[in-house]
Design a protein around this motif. Structure first.
Motif, PDB file in Angstrom:
ATOM      1  N   MET A   1      20.399  -4.742   3.579  1.00 37.14           N
ATOM      2  CA  MET A   1      18.991  -4.763   3.919  1.00 37.14           C
ATOM      3  C   MET A   1      18.165  -4.613   2.642  1.00 37.14           C
ATOM      4  O   MET A   1      18.467  -3.773   1.808  1.00 37.14           O
ATOM      5  CB  MET A   1      18.698  -3.618   4.879  1.00 37.14           C
ATOM      6  CG  MET A   1      17.365  -3.728   5.542  1.00 37.14           C
ATOM      7  SD  MET A   1      17.115  -2.482   6.834  1.00 37.14           S
ATOM      8  CE  MET A   1      18.536  -2.725   7.849  1.00 37.14           C
ATOM      9  N   LYS A   2      17.147  -5.438   2.528  1.00 40.41           N
ATOM     10  CA  LYS A   2      16.309  -5.428   1.326  1.00 40.41           C
ATOM     11  C   LYS A   2      15.212  -4.363   1.442  1.00 40.41           C
ATOM     12  O   LYS A   2      14.704  -4.106   2.535  1.00 40.41           O
ATOM     13  CB  LYS A   2      15.683  -6.801   1.131  1.00 40.41           C
ATOM     14  CG  LYS A   2      16.707  -7.889   0.888  1.00 40.41           C
ATOM     15  CD  LYS A   2      16.047  -9.239   0.825  1.00 40.41           C
ATOM     16  CE  LYS A   2      17.102 -10.317   0.661  1.00 40.41           C
ATOM     17  NZ  LYS A   2      16.539 -11.646   0.845  1.00 40.41           N
ATOM     18  N   PRO A   3      14.836  -3.766   0.313  1.00 42.45           N
ATOM     19  CA  PRO A   3      13.786  -2.751   0.336  1.00 42.45           C
ATOM     20  C   PRO A   3      12.413  -3.366   0.600  1.00 42.45           C
ATOM     21  O   PRO A   3      12.106  -4.476   0.155  1.00 42.45           O
ATOM     22  CB  PRO A   3      13.849  -2.133  -1.062  1.00 42.45           C
ATOM     23  CG  PRO A   3      14.471  -3.181  -1.918  1.00 42.45           C
ATOM     24  CD  PRO A   3      15.391  -3.971  -1.033  1.00 42.45           C
ATOM     25  N   VAL A   4      11.590  -2.627   1.343  1.00 42.15           N
ATOM     26  CA  VAL A   4      10.231  -3.065   1.682  1.00 42.15           C
ATOM     27  C   VAL A   4       9.237  -2.034   1.170  1.00 42.15           C
ATOM     28  O   VAL A   4       9.431  -0.828   1.356  1.00 42.15           O
ATOM     29  CB  VAL A   4      10.074  -3.227   3.214  1.00 42.15           C
ATOM     30  CG1 VAL A   4       8.648  -3.648   3.569  1.00 42.15           C
ATOM     31  CG2 VAL A   4      11.087  -4.219   3.758  1.00 42.15           C
ATOM     32  N   LYS A   5       8.181  -2.519   0.517  1.00 38.92           N
ATOM     33  CA  LYS A   5       7.071  -1.669   0.083  1.00 38.92           C
ATOM     34  C   LYS A   5       5.824  -2.144   0.805  1.00 38.92           C
ATOM     35  O   LYS A   5       5.603  -3.345   0.947  1.00 38.92           O
ATOM     36  CB  LYS A   5       6.804  -1.798  -1.411  1.00 38.92           C
ATOM     37  CG  LYS A   5       7.753  -1.088  -2.314  1.00 38.92           C
ATOM     38  CD  LYS A   5       7.226  -1.148  -3.744  1.00 38.92           C
ATOM     39  CE  LYS A   5       8.196  -0.726  -4.790  1.00 38.92           C
ATOM     40  NZ  LYS A   5       9.022   0.390  -4.519  1.00 38.92           N
ATOM     41  N   LEU A   6       4.991  -1.201   1.219  1.00 41.55           N
ATOM     42  CA  LEU A   6       3.721  -1.513   1.853  1.00 41.55           C
ATOM     43  C   LEU A   6       2.615  -0.754   1.127  1.00 41.55           C
ATOM     44  O   LEU A   6       2.626   0.478   1.087  1.00 41.55           O
ATOM     45  CB  LEU A   6       3.756  -1.114   3.331  1.00 41.55           C
ATOM     46  CG  LEU A   6       2.423  -1.060   4.078  1.00 41.55           C
ATOM     47  CD1 LEU A   6       1.696  -2.395   4.030  1.00 41.55           C
ATOM     48  CD2 LEU A   6       2.638  -0.605   5.511  1.00 41.55           C
ATOM     49  N   PHE A   7       1.698  -1.498   0.538  1.00 34.64           N
ATOM     50  CA  PHE A   7       0.516  -0.898  -0.072  1.00 34.64           C
ATOM     51  C   PHE A   7      -0.602  -0.947   0.965  1.00 34.64           C
ATOM     52  O   PHE A   7      -0.823  -1.978   1.605  1.00 34.64           O
ATOM     53  CB  PHE A   7       0.097  -1.665  -1.328  1.00 34.64           C
ATOM     54  CG  PHE A   7       1.057  -1.471  -2.464  1.00 34.64           C
ATOM     55  CD1 PHE A   7       0.906  -0.398  -3.333  1.00 34.64           C
ATOM     56  CD2 PHE A   7       2.117  -2.339  -2.656  1.00 34.64           C
ATOM     57  CE1 PHE A   7       1.797  -0.202  -4.377  1.00 34.64           C
ATOM     58  CE2 PHE A   7       3.005  -2.154  -3.697  1.00 34.64           C
ATOM     59  CZ  PHE A   7       2.848  -1.083  -4.559  1.00 34.64           C
ATOM     60  N   TYR A   8      -1.292   0.183   1.124  1.00 31.94           N
ATOM     61  CA  TYR A   8      -2.335   0.262   2.138  1.00 31.94           C
ATOM     62  C   TYR A   8      -3.425   1.236   1.714  1.00 31.94           C
ATOM     63  O   TYR A   8      -3.279   1.965   0.730  1.00 31.94           O
ATOM     64  CB  TYR A   8      -1.728   0.704   3.477  1.00 31.94           C
ATOM     65  CG  TYR A   8      -1.345   2.174   3.520  1.00 31.94           C
ATOM     66  CD1 TYR A   8      -2.164   3.109   4.127  1.00 31.94           C
ATOM     67  CD2 TYR A   8      -0.168   2.636   2.929  1.00 31.94           C
ATOM     68  CE1 TYR A   8      -1.818   4.454   4.152  1.00 31.94           C
ATOM     69  CE2 TYR A   8       0.185   3.957   2.956  1.00 31.94           C
ATOM     70  CZ  TYR A   8      -0.654   4.872   3.573  1.00 31.94           C
ATOM     71  OH  TYR A   8      -0.320   6.197   3.590  1.00 31.94           O
ATOM     72  N   GLU A  42      -2.813   3.324  -1.859  1.00 33.27           N
ATOM     73  CA  GLU A  42      -3.208   2.963  -3.225  1.00 33.27           C
ATOM     74  C   GLU A  42      -4.270   3.872  -3.829  1.00 33.27           C
ATOM     75  O   GLU A  42      -4.311   4.023  -5.050  1.00 33.27           O
ATOM     76  CB  GLU A  42      -3.644   1.501  -3.312  1.00 33.27           C
ATOM     77  CG  GLU A  42      -4.948   1.181  -2.678  1.00 33.27           C
ATOM     78  CD  GLU A  42      -5.419  -0.216  -3.021  1.00 33.27           C
ATOM     79  OE1 GLU A  42      -6.627  -0.383  -3.162  1.00 33.27           O
ATOM     80  OE2 GLU A  42      -4.600  -1.136  -3.155  1.00 33.27           O
ATOM     81  N   SER A  43      -5.108   4.510  -3.023  1.00 26.87           N
ATOM     82  CA  SER A  43      -6.110   5.412  -3.604  1.00 26.87           C
ATOM     83  C   SER A  43      -5.495   6.749  -4.007  1.00 26.87           C
ATOM     84  O   SER A  43      -6.043   7.468  -4.837  1.00 26.87           O
ATOM     85  CB  SER A  43      -7.281   5.629  -2.641  1.00 26.87           C
ATOM     86  OG  SER A  43      -6.870   6.352  -1.502  1.00 26.87           O
ATOM     87  N   VAL A  44      -4.334   7.081  -3.436  1.00 28.74           N
ATOM     88  CA  VAL A  44      -3.631   8.315  -3.783  1.00 28.74           C
ATOM     89  C   VAL A  44      -2.713   8.085  -4.985  1.00 28.74           C
ATOM     90  O   VAL A  44      -2.537   8.970  -5.824  1.00 28.74           O
ATOM     91  CB  VAL A  44      -2.824   8.845  -2.578  1.00 28.74           C
ATOM     92  CG1 VAL A  44      -1.999  10.071  -2.955  1.00 28.74           C
ATOM     93  CG2 VAL A  44      -3.755   9.162  -1.416  1.00 28.74           C
ATOM     94  N   TYR A  45      -2.132   6.886  -5.065  1.00 28.78           N
ATOM     95  CA  TYR A  45      -1.194   6.552  -6.141  1.00 28.78           C
ATOM     96  C   TYR A  45      -1.647   5.305  -6.903  1.00 28.78           C
ATOM     97  O   TYR A  45      -0.933   4.304  -6.960  1.00 28.78           O
ATOM     98  CB  TYR A  45       0.213   6.330  -5.572  1.00 28.78           C
ATOM     99  CG  TYR A  45       0.763   7.544  -4.888  1.00 28.78           C
ATOM    100  CD1 TYR A  45       1.261   8.617  -5.622  1.00 28.78           C
ATOM    101  CD2 TYR A  45       0.764   7.635  -3.504  1.00 28.78           C
ATOM    102  CE1 TYR A  45       1.755   9.744  -4.996  1.00 28.78           C
ATOM    103  CE2 TYR A  45       1.254   8.753  -2.861  1.00 28.78           C
ATOM    104  CZ  TYR A  45       1.746   9.811  -3.612  1.00 28.78           C
ATOM    105  OH  TYR A  45       2.232  10.937  -2.989  1.00 28.78           O
ATOM    106  N   PRO A  46      -2.827   5.359  -7.524  1.00 30.05           N
ATOM    107  CA  PRO A  46      -3.326   4.175  -8.240  1.00 30.05           C
ATOM    108  C   PRO A  46      -2.429   3.767  -9.413  1.00 30.05           C
ATOM    109  O   PRO A  46      -2.348   2.588  -9.748  1.00 30.05           O
ATOM    110  CB  PRO A  46      -4.720   4.579  -8.711  1.00 30.05           C
ATOM    111  CG  PRO A  46      -4.689   6.075  -8.752  1.00 30.05           C
ATOM    112  CD  PRO A  46      -3.750   6.483  -7.645  1.00 30.05           C
ATOM    113  N   GLU A  47      -1.726   4.733  -9.988  1.00 31.18           N
ATOM    114  CA  GLU A  47      -0.851   4.414 -11.126  1.00 31.18           C
ATOM    115  C   GLU A  47       0.312   3.520 -10.684  1.00 31.18           C
ATOM    116  O   GLU A  47       0.791   2.695 -11.465  1.00 31.18           O
ATOM    117  CB  GLU A  47      -0.341   5.688 -11.816  1.00 31.18           C
ATOM    118  CG  GLU A  47       0.609   6.543 -11.010  1.00 31.18           C
ATOM    119  CD  GLU A  47      -0.030   7.423  -9.919  1.00 31.18           C
ATOM    120  OE1 GLU A  47       0.718   8.118  -9.225  1.00 31.18           O
ATOM    121  OE2 GLU A  47      -1.267   7.403  -9.765  1.00 31.18           O
TER     122      GLU A  47
END
Length: 86
Positions: A1-8, A42-47
């Motif tokens: 199974m491939k890893p999934v990232k979701l930016f929100y 994304e506002s919590v982890y902008p880096e």
């Protein structure tokens, strides 16, 4: 199974829809239950967000490749899940 990232973004209505579709699909199809999605606000982890190439949320990456950006429908989440299972 491939890893999934979701930016929100927490207050994004499209992101809320994406999370609802994720939950629905995982209940409807047992093949999707084990797909783990790394969620990055994304506002919590902008880096972290700044190291990826996207402009709109929600944005999904499967195995490091952008597969969806912006407004979303249930069928699109299903396609993302199918890519993760390939």
């Amino acid at each position: 199974m491939k890893p999934v990232k979701l930016f929100y973004l927490e207050r994004c209505p499209f992101c809320k829809k994406a999370f609802a579709f994720i939950d629905q699909l995982k209940q409807e199809d047992s093949r999707y239950k084990d797909i783990e999605i790394e969620t990055i606000e994304e506002s919590v982890y902008p880096e972290i967000a700044d190291t990826f190439d996207y402009y709109y949320v929600p944005t999904f990456y499967v195995d490091g490749k952008k597969v969806h950006e912006g407004g979303i429908f249930k069928e699109e989440v299903q396609r993302i899940f199918e890519k993760a299972l390939e």
